[in-house]
Motif scaffolding. Sequence first.
Motif, PDB file in Angstrom:
ATOM      1  N   LEU A  71       0.975  -1.149   0.043  1.00  0.00           N
ATOM      2  CA  LEU A  71       0.137   0.077   0.119  1.00  0.00           C
ATOM      3  C   LEU A  71       0.998   1.194   0.164  1.00  0.00           C
ATOM      4  O   LEU A  71       1.758   1.201   0.714  1.00  0.00           O
ATOM      5  CB  LEU A  71      -0.747  -0.013   1.206  1.00  0.00           C
ATOM      6  CG  LEU A  71      -1.728  -1.252   1.513  1.00  0.00           C
ATOM      7  CD1 LEU A  71      -2.484  -1.276   2.636  1.00  0.00           C
ATOM      8  CD2 LEU A  71      -2.725  -1.216   0.324  1.00  0.00           C
ATOM      9  N   PRO A  72       0.604   2.493  -0.795  1.00  0.00           N
ATOM     10  CA  PRO A  72       1.275   3.345  -0.871  1.00  0.00           C
ATOM     11  C   PRO A  72       1.613   4.164   0.343  1.00  0.00           C
ATOM     12  O   PRO A  72       2.665   4.888   0.828  1.00  0.00           O
ATOM     13  CB  PRO A  72       0.401   4.382  -1.752  1.00  0.00           C
ATOM     14  CG  PRO A  72      -0.172   3.364  -2.498  1.00  0.00           C
ATOM     15  CD  PRO A  72      -0.612   2.348  -1.592  1.00  0.00           C
ATOM     16  N   GLU A  73       0.579   4.112   1.329  1.00  0.00           N
ATOM     17  CA  GLU A  73       0.769   4.677   2.781  1.00  0.00           C
ATOM     18  C   GLU A  73       1.712   3.811   3.716  1.00  0.00           C
ATOM     19  O   GLU A  73       1.946   4.284   4.715  1.00  0.00           O
ATOM     20  CB  GLU A  73      -0.685   4.926   3.265  1.00  0.00           C
ATOM     21  CG  GLU A  73      -1.479   3.861   3.507  1.00  0.00           C
ATOM     22  CD  GLU A  73      -2.388   3.718   2.220  1.00  0.00           C
ATOM     23  OE1 GLU A  73      -3.323   2.696   2.430  1.00  0.00           O
ATOM     24  OE2 GLU A  73      -2.105   4.165   1.231  1.00  0.00           O
ATOM     25  N   MET A  74       1.914   2.698   3.370  1.00  0.00           N
ATOM     26  CA  MET A  74       2.732   1.647   4.032  1.00  0.00           C
ATOM     27  C   MET A  74       4.266   2.005   4.046  1.00  0.00           C
ATOM     28  O   MET A  74       4.667   1.850   3.003  1.00  0.00           O
ATOM     29  CB  MET A  74       2.611   0.348   3.777  1.00  0.00           C
ATOM     30  CG  MET A  74       3.125  -0.597   4.318  1.00  0.00           C
ATOM     31  SD  MET A  74       3.109  -2.259   3.710  1.00  0.00           S
ATOM     32  CE  MET A  74       1.468  -2.657   3.792  1.00  0.00           C
ATOM     33  N   SER A  75       4.883   2.289   5.160  1.00  0.00           N
ATOM     34  CA  SER A  75       6.547   2.742   5.019  1.00  0.00           C
ATOM     35  C   SER A  75       6.988   1.309   4.852  1.00  0.00           C
ATOM     36  O   SER A  75       7.141   0.547   5.407  1.00  0.00           O
ATOM     37  CB  SER A  75       6.820   3.289   6.362  1.00  0.00           C
ATOM     38  OG  SER A  75       8.235   3.033   6.245  1.00  0.00           O
ATOM     39  N   LEU A  76       7.743   1.487   3.384  1.00  0.00           N
ATOM     40  CA  LEU A  76       8.495   0.287   3.013  1.00  0.00           C
ATOM     41  C   LEU A  76       9.709  -0.083   4.085  1.00  0.00           C
ATOM     42  O   LEU A  76      10.030  -1.158   4.336  1.00  0.00           O
ATOM     43  CB  LEU A  76       9.244   0.661   1.644  1.00  0.00           C
ATOM     44  CG  LEU A  76       8.013   0.062   0.457  1.00  0.00           C
ATOM     45  CD1 LEU A  76       8.856   0.226  -0.951  1.00  0.00           C
ATOM     46  CD2 LEU A  76       8.090  -1.676   0.548  1.00  0.00           C
ATOM     47  N   LYS A  77      10.423   0.943   4.342  1.00  0.00           N
ATOM     48  CA  LYS A  77      11.535   0.963   5.349  1.00  0.00           C
ATOM     49  C   LYS A  77      11.265   0.282   6.560  1.00  0.00           C
ATOM     50  O   LYS A  77      11.908  -0.614   6.870  1.00  0.00           O
ATOM     51  CB  LYS A  77      12.031   2.195   5.571  1.00  0.00           C
ATOM     52  CG  LYS A  77      13.382   2.403   6.653  1.00  0.00           C
ATOM     53  CD  LYS A  77      14.177   3.662   6.599  1.00  0.00           C
ATOM     54  CE  LYS A  77      13.224   4.895   7.123  1.00  0.00           C
ATOM     55  NZ  LYS A  77      14.042   6.046   7.051  1.00  0.00           N
ATOM     56  N   SER A  78       9.916   0.742   7.442  1.00  0.00           N
ATOM     57  CA  SER A  78       9.531  -0.030   8.426  1.00  0.00           C
ATOM     58  C   SER A  78       9.174  -1.250   8.167  1.00  0.00           C
ATOM     59  O   SER A  78       9.311  -2.126   9.328  1.00  0.00           O
ATOM     60  CB  SER A  78       8.486   0.887   9.019  1.00  0.00           C
ATOM     61  OG  SER A  78       8.702   2.113   9.442  1.00  0.00           O
ATOM     62  N   LEU A  79       8.405  -1.649   7.335  1.00  0.00           N
ATOM     63  CA  LEU A  79       8.045  -3.045   6.803  1.00  0.00           C
ATOM     64  C   LEU A  79       9.263  -4.001   6.740  1.00  0.00           C
ATOM     65  O   LEU A  79       9.239  -4.867   7.015  1.00  0.00           O
ATOM     66  CB  LEU A  79       7.310  -3.123   5.458  1.00  0.00           C
ATOM     67  CG  LEU A  79       6.901  -4.119   5.165  1.00  0.00           C
ATOM     68  CD1 LEU A  79       5.801  -4.844   5.858  1.00  0.00           C
ATOM     69  CD2 LEU A  79       6.233  -4.359   3.723  1.00  0.00           C
ATOM     70  N   LEU A  80      10.192  -3.378   5.755  1.00  0.00           N
ATOM     71  CA  LEU A  80      11.503  -4.162   5.873  1.00  0.00           C
ATOM     72  C   LEU A  80      12.310  -4.504   6.987  1.00  0.00           C
ATOM     73  O   LEU A  80      12.567  -5.518   7.277  1.00  0.00           O
ATOM     74  CB  LEU A  80      12.520  -3.660   4.682  1.00  0.00           C
ATOM     75  CG  LEU A  80      11.996  -3.450   3.304  1.00  0.00           C
ATOM     76  CD1 LEU A  80      12.888  -2.626   2.741  1.00  0.00           C
ATOM     77  CD2 LEU A  80      12.010  -4.816   2.691  1.00  0.00           C
ATOM     78  N   PHE A  81      12.466  -3.586   7.998  1.00  0.00           N
ATOM     79  CA  PHE A  81      13.012  -3.841   9.179  1.00  0.00           C
ATOM     80  C   PHE A  81      12.396  -4.707  10.094  1.00  0.00           C
ATOM     81  O   PHE A  81      12.834  -5.457  10.680  1.00  0.00           O
ATOM     82  CB  PHE A  81      13.665  -2.436   9.774  1.00  0.00           C
ATOM     83  CG  PHE A  81      14.902  -1.922   9.236  1.00  0.00           C
ATOM     84  CD1 PHE A  81      15.882  -2.120   9.584  1.00  0.00           C
ATOM     85  CD2 PHE A  81      14.754  -1.040   8.025  1.00  0.00           C
ATOM     86  CE1 PHE A  81      17.124  -1.463   9.439  1.00  0.00           C
ATOM     87  CE2 PHE A  81      15.815  -0.533   7.578  1.00  0.00           C
ATOM     88  CZ  PHE A  81      17.038  -0.837   8.162  1.00  0.00           C
ATOM     89  N   THR A  82      10.882  -4.334  10.181  1.00  0.00           N
ATOM     90  CA  THR A  82       9.963  -5.307  10.904  1.00  0.00           C
ATOM     91  C   THR A  82      10.158  -6.732  10.500  1.00  0.00           C
ATOM     92  O   THR A  82      10.292  -7.561  11.519  1.00  0.00           O
ATOM     93  CB  THR A  82       8.714  -4.882  10.857  1.00  0.00           C
ATOM     94  OG1 THR A  82       8.395  -3.453  11.348  1.00  0.00           O
ATOM     95  CG2 THR A  82       7.692  -5.702  11.736  1.00  0.00           C
TER      96      THR A  82
END
Length: 198
Positions: A71-82
């Motif tokens: 989703l465009p509003e989902m932070s990829l950086k946060s997603l990857l690190f999580t």
Amino acid sequence: MAERTQTINIQDNRIVVGLLRAGDEQCFDALFRRYYKPLCTYAARLVTRARAEEVVQDTLMWVWENRTALLPEMSLKSLLFTIVKNKSLNSVSTASFRSRVIRQLAERYEKEFDDPDFYFENELIQRLTEALEKMPPEFRETFRMHRLEGMTHKEIAAALGVSPQTVNYRIGQTVRLLRRELKEYWPLVALLLWTDFS
């Protein structure tokens, strides 16, 4: 595919997600190159370096395979690190001593360790270089031989024509200075310089 005339702004989350959802391989390649090393450094606080690389590769491939769900509003950086954090923790045996120590370190420095920006090395390398430049040349040389080349105190003493006690003193003083100069980065500096991930 026509060659893109502009470079991808990997910092623009909405653009990156849009390109990934559209199957843009150049965008994925840029994402991979941007995040691979920081994610490996992040994972290596919990698992071996080899396992960290596997976790990161798996995570990035998962993002590509599931790109249409992003989703465009989902932070990829946060997603990857999580994802990398969870995969790393899941692969560590909770019974091992190393695991218990690492988990305690991770909990103690959770705020610092869980900040994704902490793992982009340019600022850290610059600060480390500046701190080392403040030291006498013989201290820098001793530190380089010990921590970067893996030489023992005895080997360094023989190479430099000094006593092992002198080598020990120089390294101790270097560590004290680094701890003072890099206090906000110290958990990561200590982890990178004094942990064997082989």
